[in-house]
Write an enzyme that holds these catalytic residues in place. Structure first.
Site, mmCIF file in Angstrom:
data_model
loop_
_atom_site.group_PDB
_atom_site.id
_atom_site.type_symbol
_atom_site.label_atom_id
_atom_site.label_comp_id
_atom_site.label_asym_id
_atom_site.label_seq_id
_atom_site.Cartn_x
_atom_site.Cartn_y
_atom_site.Cartn_z
ATOM 1 N N GLU A 57 0.844 -1.208 0.000
ATOM 2 C CA GLU A 57 0.000 0.000 0.000
ATOM 3 C C GLU A 57 0.872 1.249 0.000
ATOM 4 O OE1 GLU A 57 -2.329 -0.715 3.456
ATOM 5 O OE2 GLU A 57 -4.016 -1.465 2.312
ATOM 6 N N ASP A 201 -11.034 8.074 -22.199
ATOM 7 C CA ASP A 201 -10.889 6.654 -21.873
ATOM 8 C C ASP A 201 -10.446 5.965 -23.168
ATOM 9 O OD1 ASP A 201 -11.186 3.958 -21.473
ATOM 10 O OD2 ASP A 201 -13.187 4.084 -20.582
ATOM 11 N N ARG A 236 -4.368 -8.051 -17.278
ATOM 12 C CA ARG A 236 -5.635 -7.427 -16.881
ATOM 13 C C ARG A 236 -5.322 -6.351 -15.861
ATOM 14 N NH1 ARG A 236 -9.964 -10.396 -19.238
ATOM 15 N NH2 ARG A 236 -11.366 -8.929 -18.227
HETATM 16 C C1 LIG Z 1 -13.800 1.976 -23.075
HETATM 17 C C2 LIG Z 1 -13.775 1.058 -21.880
HETATM 18 N N1 LIG Z 1 -13.479 1.561 -20.681
HETATM 19 C C3 LIG Z 1 -13.453 0.794 -19.586
HETATM 20 C C4 LIG Z 1 -13.716 -0.542 -19.653
HETATM 21 C C5 LIG Z 1 -13.769 -1.342 -18.387
HETATM 22 O O1 LIG Z 1 -12.693 -2.160 -18.216
HETATM 23 P P1 LIG Z 1 -12.746 -3.374 -17.176
HETATM 24 O O2 LIG Z 1 -13.601 -4.410 -17.812
HETATM 25 O O3 LIG Z 1 -11.311 -3.739 -17.057
HETATM 26 O O4 LIG Z 1 -13.326 -2.849 -15.903
HETATM 27 C C6 LIG Z 1 -14.014 -1.127 -20.888
HETATM 28 C C7 LIG Z 1 -14.255 -2.578 -20.956
HETATM 29 O O5 LIG Z 1 -14.511 -3.183 -21.920
HETATM 30 C C8 LIG Z 1 -14.049 -0.305 -22.041
HETATM 31 O O6 LIG Z 1 -14.372 -0.778 -23.240
#
Ligand SMILES: Cc1ncc(COP(=O)(O)O)c(C=O)c1O
Length: 420
Positions: A57, A201, A236
């Site tokens: 942590e 994202d 992952r």
């Molecule tokens: C654009 C986007 N952001 C976030 C995620 C979430 O990722 P996780 O499944 O690792 O929580 C996904 C999952 O497919 C995604 O396509």
């Protein structure tokens, strides 16, 4: 790929059998799920290492527990590699996965009740971009932008209009099912106009960005989140990149606000994957992912499929099956029987129910990793067409299954993914 799990087999044959079955499945099917890939043996080794035994942590050289002489060096190395790969000022590599990373980014920049403007889920956005069943819409006021009804592309005039109307504190760009390049500069312009933060994202396209075949959001966004396991071909996990001025609030949003100890085995997998992603062979892979998706789209169009936006710029294709009077679920099921694995997906301006959508989503990353080229992509399009013509035809499906297995056998999943 690893075929045997000798230690598990000795101790827990039930689980060993399941692992062997899944490994074989991944070898013997054509995997078109756009968020999946095959990692290298080196990444697998790192994620299966004794680093899973360690608690740490805190952040490098500022930890709550002792025994961090290796972990501190490793996490610092991973951060430096992430920053170099994406040209970012700051990187936090501790988020457990993409969904927590997004919630942590919101936590860093927003107060409960603030407004976020993100892409609507049925139009390609992710659950965590403010969709109604996600916690992101419970804690923040969520406004969602659609894509254009005619072109099925982002319409920046609509985004601007909505932003002016709802005055969000944060605008979110990025998607799970959008096959076109996103104009990050245009998003930044709108964010500046309304005084909002810009968050991107880039989970789906991170590998393409790293390979230089998709524009990077990093120069434009205040904060960028990404998973590390999709086109980026790492373990992952997830990370958050941001400008140095936001480093402190991003770090404290991850730990201690939303997480405990980082998953050090994942951190090691990320370090290995980021080094791979900086190689010339990864750049070649990135180019090939895009070329393969384009070849698949081209053949599908020739066969009369209706592709959302008429094609693709990235790794992802969304087929709208309505012109063929078909639904996504039965087609995805028939394809799976034939050894071609994809997911059913809503299409923009969906007329079916969420659980019974009208489309399927295909991605080219995993098959590219195993070496498929244009010829195989065109073959996949033709198999898809045959299945769509006769989804219940057992003879067709078992013939295609054999052909799929033959092609898969000629492209074994490589253990080593870099040659430079
Ligand atoms: C654009 C986007 N952001 C976030 C995620 C979430 O990722 P996780 O499944 O690792 O929580 C996904 C999952 O497919 C995604 O396509």
């Amino acid at each position: 790929m690893q075929k045997e799990y000798p230690f598990i087999a000795k101790q827990d044959p039930e689980v060993a059998e399941l692992l062997k079955k899944e490994t074989l499945r991944q070898e013997n099917v054509v995997r078109l799920i756009a968020s999946e890939n095959y990692v290298s043996k080196a990444v697998l080794e790192a994620t299966g290492s004794p680093l899973t035994n360690k608690y740490s942590e805190g952040y490098p050289y500022r930890r709550y527990y002792k025994g961090q002489e290796v972990i501190d060096v490793l996490e610092s190395l991973t951060i430096e590699r992430a920053k170099a790969l994406f040209g970012a000022e700051h990187a936090n590599v501790q988020p457990y996965s993409g969904s927590p990373a997004n919630m942590e980014a919101y936590y860093a920049f927003l107060e409960p009740g603030d407004t976020i403007l993100g892409m609507s889920l049925p139009h390609g956005g992710h659950l965590t971009h403010g969709w109604k069943v996600s916690a992101s819409s419970r804690f923040y006021k969520s406004v969602q932008y659609p894509i254009d009804e005619k072109t099925n592309r982002l319409n920046m005039a609509t985004v601007r209009e909505l932003a002016k109307e709802c005055k969000p504190k944060l605008i979110l760009a990025g998607a799970s099912a959008y096959p076109r390049i996103i104009d990050f500069a245009a998003f930044k312009e709108i964010a500046d106009e309304v005084g909002a933060y810009l968050m991107v994202d880039m989970a789906h396209i991170a590998g393409l960005v790293a390979a230089g075949v998709h524009p990077s959001p990093v120069p434009y966004a205040d904060v960028v989140t990404t998973t590390t396991h999709k086109t980026l071909r790492g373990p992952r996990g997830a990370m958050i990149l941001c400008k140095e001025q936001y480093a402190k609030k991003v770090d404290s949003a991850v730990f201690p606000a939303n997480q405990g100890g980082p998953h050090n085995h994942t951190t090691a997998g990320m370090a290995v994957a980021f080094k791979e992603a900086a190689s010339d062979s990864f750049k070649a892979y990135g180019r090939k992912v895009v070329e393969n998706a384009a070849a698949l789209a081209d053949e599908l169009l020739k066969l009369g499929f209706n592709l959302v936006t008429g094609g693709t710029d990235n790794h992802l294709i969304l087929i709208d099956l309505r012109n063929k009077n078909l639904k996504g679920n039965p087609i995805a099921t028939a394809m799976e029987k034939a050894g071609i694995v994809c997911n059913s997906n809503t299409v923009p301006y969906e007329t079916g129910k969420a659980m019974d959508p009208s489309g399927i989503r295909l991605g080219s990353a995993a098959v590219t990793t195993r070496g498929f080229g244009e010829k195989e992509m065109r073959l996949i399009a033709n198999w898809t067409n045959e299945i769509c013509k006769d989804p219940e035809g057992e003879a067709t499906i078992s013939r295609i299954r054999k052909e799929v297995e033959e092609v898969c056998a000629s492209f074994p999943v490589p253990d080593t993914l870099v040659s430079d």
